[in-house]
Design a protein around this motif. Structure first.
Motif, mmCIF file in Angstrom:
data_model
loop_
_atom_site.group_PDB
_atom_site.id
_atom_site.type_symbol
_atom_site.label_atom_id
_atom_site.label_comp_id
_atom_site.label_asym_id
_atom_site.label_seq_id
_atom_site.Cartn_x
_atom_site.Cartn_y
_atom_site.Cartn_z
ATOM 1 N N GLY A 174 0.800 -1.220 0.000
ATOM 2 C CA GLY A 174 0.000 0.000 0.000
ATOM 3 C C GLY A 174 0.831 1.268 0.000
ATOM 4 O O GLY A 174 0.306 2.361 -0.161
ATOM 5 N N LEU A 211 3.508 5.977 5.352
ATOM 6 C CA LEU A 211 2.125 6.294 5.722
ATOM 7 C C LEU A 211 1.747 5.589 7.019
ATOM 8 O O LEU A 211 2.012 4.386 7.167
ATOM 9 N N SER A 212 1.102 6.327 7.909
ATOM 10 C CA SER A 212 0.663 5.690 9.156
ATOM 11 C C SER A 212 -0.382 4.620 8.870
ATOM 12 O O SER A 212 -0.552 3.679 9.640
ATOM 13 N N THR A 213 -1.062 4.761 7.723
ATOM 14 C CA THR A 213 -2.103 3.795 7.378
ATOM 15 C C THR A 213 -1.534 2.459 6.903
ATOM 16 O O THR A 213 -2.265 1.483 6.796
ATOM 17 N N THR A 214 -0.254 2.419 6.573
ATOM 18 C CA THR A 214 0.324 1.156 6.087
ATOM 19 C C THR A 214 1.215 0.466 7.122
ATOM 20 O O THR A 214 1.694 -0.645 6.894
ATOM 21 N N GLY A 254 8.898 7.409 8.216
ATOM 22 C CA GLY A 254 8.442 8.652 8.815
ATOM 23 C C GLY A 254 7.625 8.543 10.086
ATOM 24 O O GLY A 254 7.998 9.120 11.107
ATOM 25 N N PRO A 255 6.496 7.814 10.089
ATOM 26 C CA PRO A 255 5.645 7.834 11.284
ATOM 27 C C PRO A 255 6.058 6.844 12.368
ATOM 28 O O PRO A 255 5.423 6.787 13.421
ATOM 29 N N PRO A 285 15.850 5.809 13.306
ATOM 30 C CA PRO A 285 15.125 7.015 12.881
ATOM 31 C C PRO A 285 15.581 7.565 11.540
ATOM 32 O O PRO A 285 14.925 8.432 10.979
ATOM 33 N N TYR A 337 -4.532 3.202 0.765
ATOM 34 C CA TYR A 337 -3.975 3.635 2.051
ATOM 35 C C TYR A 337 -3.628 5.118 2.100
ATOM 36 O O TYR A 337 -3.277 5.633 3.143
ATOM 37 N N ASP A 355 11.843 16.032 5.416
ATOM 38 C CA ASP A 355 11.311 14.897 6.160
ATOM 39 C C ASP A 355 11.370 15.246 7.648
ATOM 40 O O ASP A 355 11.678 16.383 8.017
ATOM 41 N N LYS A 356 11.087 14.246 8.466
ATOM 42 C CA LYS A 356 10.964 14.508 9.890
ATOM 43 C C LYS A 356 12.261 15.090 10.472
ATOM 44 O O LYS A 356 12.241 15.849 11.428
ATOM 45 N N LYS A 357 13.382 14.723 9.851
ATOM 46 C CA LYS A 357 14.652 15.099 10.449
ATOM 47 C C LYS A 357 15.279 16.338 9.814
ATOM 48 O O LYS A 357 15.844 17.178 10.497
ATOM 49 N N ILE A 376 -0.386 12.500 13.885
ATOM 50 C CA ILE A 376 0.314 11.205 13.821
ATOM 51 C C ILE A 376 -0.116 10.306 14.986
ATOM 52 O O ILE A 376 -0.487 9.157 14.788
ATOM 53 N N HIS A 423 -6.102 12.454 7.676
ATOM 54 C CA HIS A 423 -5.890 11.283 6.824
ATOM 55 C C HIS A 423 -6.813 10.125 7.245
ATOM 56 O O HIS A 423 -7.528 10.243 8.249
ATOM 57 N N PRO A 424 -6.795 9.013 6.530
ATOM 58 C CA PRO A 424 -7.736 7.928 6.845
ATOM 59 C C PRO A 424 -7.587 7.352 8.249
ATOM 60 O O PRO A 424 -8.517 6.726 8.758
ATOM 61 N N GLY A 425 -6.449 7.582 8.899
ATOM 62 C CA GLY A 425 -6.249 6.995 10.219
ATOM 63 C C GLY A 425 -6.766 7.830 11.375
ATOM 64 O O GLY A 425 -6.800 7.350 12.516
#
Lengths: 211, 359
Positions: free
Chosen positions: A98, A149-152, A179-180, A196, B104, B214-216, B301, B338-340
């Motif tokens: 996904g 993706l947090s969804t995957t 990332g998440p 990380p 997703y 990105d996050k970093k 998140i 988002h979907p979550g």
């Protein structure tokens, strides 16, 4: 030692031609392929990984360094294979089902190669079954899963469950990143390692390979 | 104040009557999940492209209804109708970029038509079309000036990497910088032309949507950002300002190494301020809260998917304490809904903004 330093420096500068020429010269001068690999290419990528981890350089610098590394690896690999030289480990990686985001996963591949791993890249959108098949088909030490993706993210747990069902879980170490993700998520799903960033992932893989 | 006045006041770094509320982006699932609290007849959660015309119409109407019911002060629209379906999982936009759909998340660009200078030489870019602004037109008709109309315009980096491939584009920054500049220039010309249409259509806030971190860390170095990306996006800012629009910069991730460049570019707002990427609201407010309006930071998140409505309530109250003083704050999630995300938590965010946001 000088030529190894020169290879490492040319690699950090992303100078493909220089890495290629210096690798050939080192071989012609009688250096052992394994030494050129460890003291030239891997040493250069170690510095790149460290600088990247510390935020001193950015992804484009890693890309040109990895590309230069490959010009040397292309020369050394067939010779190393002939001599029966083994990689530090075999690492299979993919972005989970996904998820089509791959730059983080690709950076991990590059920096793993820079640590001396042989890497099997399954690409993106990899199903739990495909991960399991890959572990069956290859002599894998470490399996890596990436998700942006947090969804995957839940696909990682599904993959670990399927590895357990297939009786393969204890034969390999499992690393996750993206990332998440967090260390607590990795612990929760029963992964052996989390990192990380790509450079830390390569270091973690070395630790796990030594276990 | 109307929602529009509230947003524009906050983006002018002044105090409105209360802290504005904004949804930057929202997927189908949360629209349906939140929508079920306020309307009936919604389809089961699925992607927009899987819906029939009646379901699509209901979804868009519910999106509007969410903005009205929960007094969301700004409405985001974006280009639609510029893609064709290639097969069951792929679509292609009018630039020739192929995207892979996923249940997703958003489609991801996987096919890149302009990988080098030779391909660029013979390439004829598309022209922006007025009918691609349909969502903005619908929003304008529905809200009749009550809400600020935002438009999500992809910036130079995102448009360029979609055309060339991200890693390829980064390598070309070393191998063929002229190619990278030509791409950025071409996509910016397109965006500037589209901006003319948006101004005509009554836009209030242009979003320069250009994920660069990105996050970093930023994905490219500050020097590369300054050379290959920012000058092109700055053209959008200048043109929008010349026509009286506000401009919000959107980028995921840790922007600290390039924040000064962003501030000097003259943006009015910064979004989405991901706490996990060190874009902590108080820290950013202290650093530049007198120079740029902050829109975002309510954690999508961990908190919105896994927290409780009570925890969301506390987070919104804290955000207002941290960054509400003097205006320049708009409550919004730290990225898309988002979907979550849990719909009840989204509603808690909306309600807490009204509860604690009064100046």
């Amino acid at each position: 030692m000088t030529i190894f330093n020169d290879i490492a420096e040319a690699l950090q500068n992303g100078d493909q031609q220089a890495v290629r020429d210096l690798t050939r010269k080192a071989l012609d001068d009688g250096s052992k392929p394994a030494d050129i690999l460890s003291s030239g290419l891997i040493a250069g990528m170690d510095i790149i990984g460290e600088q990247f981890k510390n935020g001193d350089i950015f992804i484009p610098n890693v890309l040109i360094a990895a590309r230069a590394m490959h010009t040397g690896l292309d020369i050394l690999k067939p010779i190393l294979a002939e001599t029966g030289s083994k990689p530090v480990g075999r690492f299979v990686i993919g972005t989970v089902l996904g998820d089509h985001h791959d730059i983080g996963k690709n950076l991990v591949c590059m920096l793993m190669q820079g640590k001396g791993f042989e890497v099997v890249d399954l690409g993106t959108n990899v199903s739990p079954d495909k991960f399991v098949e890959s572990v069956k088909d290859n002599e894998i030490n470490i399996l890596g899963m990436s998700a942006l993706l947090s969804t995957t993210m839940s696909q990682m747990k599904d993959t670990i469950d399927k590895l357990e069902t297939a009786g393969l879980r204890d034969k390999i170490k499992i690393m996750v990143g993206g990332g998440p993700l967090t260390q607590s998520f990795a612990d929760e799903i029963g992964a052996d390692g989390y990192a990380p960033d790509a450079a830390s992932a390569a270091e973690k893989a070395l630790e796990l390979a030594a276990c | 104040m109307t929602g529009k006045q509230r947003i524009l006041t906050a983006m002018s770094l002044k105090e409105p009557d209360r802290v504005p509320l904004y949804i930057h982006a929202i997927n189908e699932q949360p629209i349906i999940g939140i929508g079920r609290h306020i309307t009936e007849g919604l389809p089961d959660p699925k992607s927009f492209y899987e819906m029939n015309d009646q379901e699509k119409s209901k979804l868009v109407d519910t999106l509007f209804l969410i903005h009205e019911t929960f007094e969301v002060d700004g409405f985001t629209s974006f280009e639609i109708g510029h893609e064709i379906v290639v097969d069951s999982v792929h679509v292609k936009d009018d630039w020739g970029v192929v995207y892979e759909r996923s249940p997703y998340g958003l489609p991801v660009a996987t096919g890149h038509p302009l990988t080098d200078s030779n391909k660029l030489k013979s390439f004829i870019p598309p022209k922006p079309k007025p009918d691609h602004l349909l969502l903005l037109d619908l929003g304008r008709e529905r809200f009749k000036g009550q809400k600020a109309l935002f438009w999500m315009m992809r910036g130079a980096f995102v448009r360029s990497w979609r055309l060339a491939g991200m890693e390829n584009l980064m390598l070309k920054m070393f191998d063929d910088p002229g190619f990278v500049h030509s791409l950025a220039s071409m996509v910016t010309d397109y965006s500037l032309e589209m901006l003319d249409m948006l101004i005509e259509a009554g836009l209030d806030v242009l979003i320069v949507e250009d994920d660069i971190a990105d996050k970093k860390l930023p994905l490219i170095s500050p020097a590369q950002f300054q050379e290959f990306v920012n000058p092109y996006n700055k053209k959008l800012v200048e043109k929008a300002h010349a026509h009286g629009l506000k401009v919000m910069r959107h980028s995921d991730g840790n922007l600290w190494p390039i924040l000064d460049i962003i501030l000097e570019t003259g943006y009015d707002g910064l979004n989405p301020l991901e706490p996990q990427a060190d874009m902590l609201l108080k820290k950013v407010k202290d650093y530049c809260g007198k120079r740029i309006c902050l829109l975002g930071n309510i954690d999508c998140i961990d908190l919105l998917p896994g927290g409780t409505p009570e925890e969301v309530d506390v987070a919104v109250r804290q955000a207002i304490v941290d960054a509400g003083d003097g205006g320049g704050l708009v409550i919004c999630s730290s990225n898309s809904l988002h979907p979550g995300v849990n719909p009840e938590n989204c509603i808690a965010m909306f309600e807490a903004t009204r509860k604690y946001g009064v100046y």
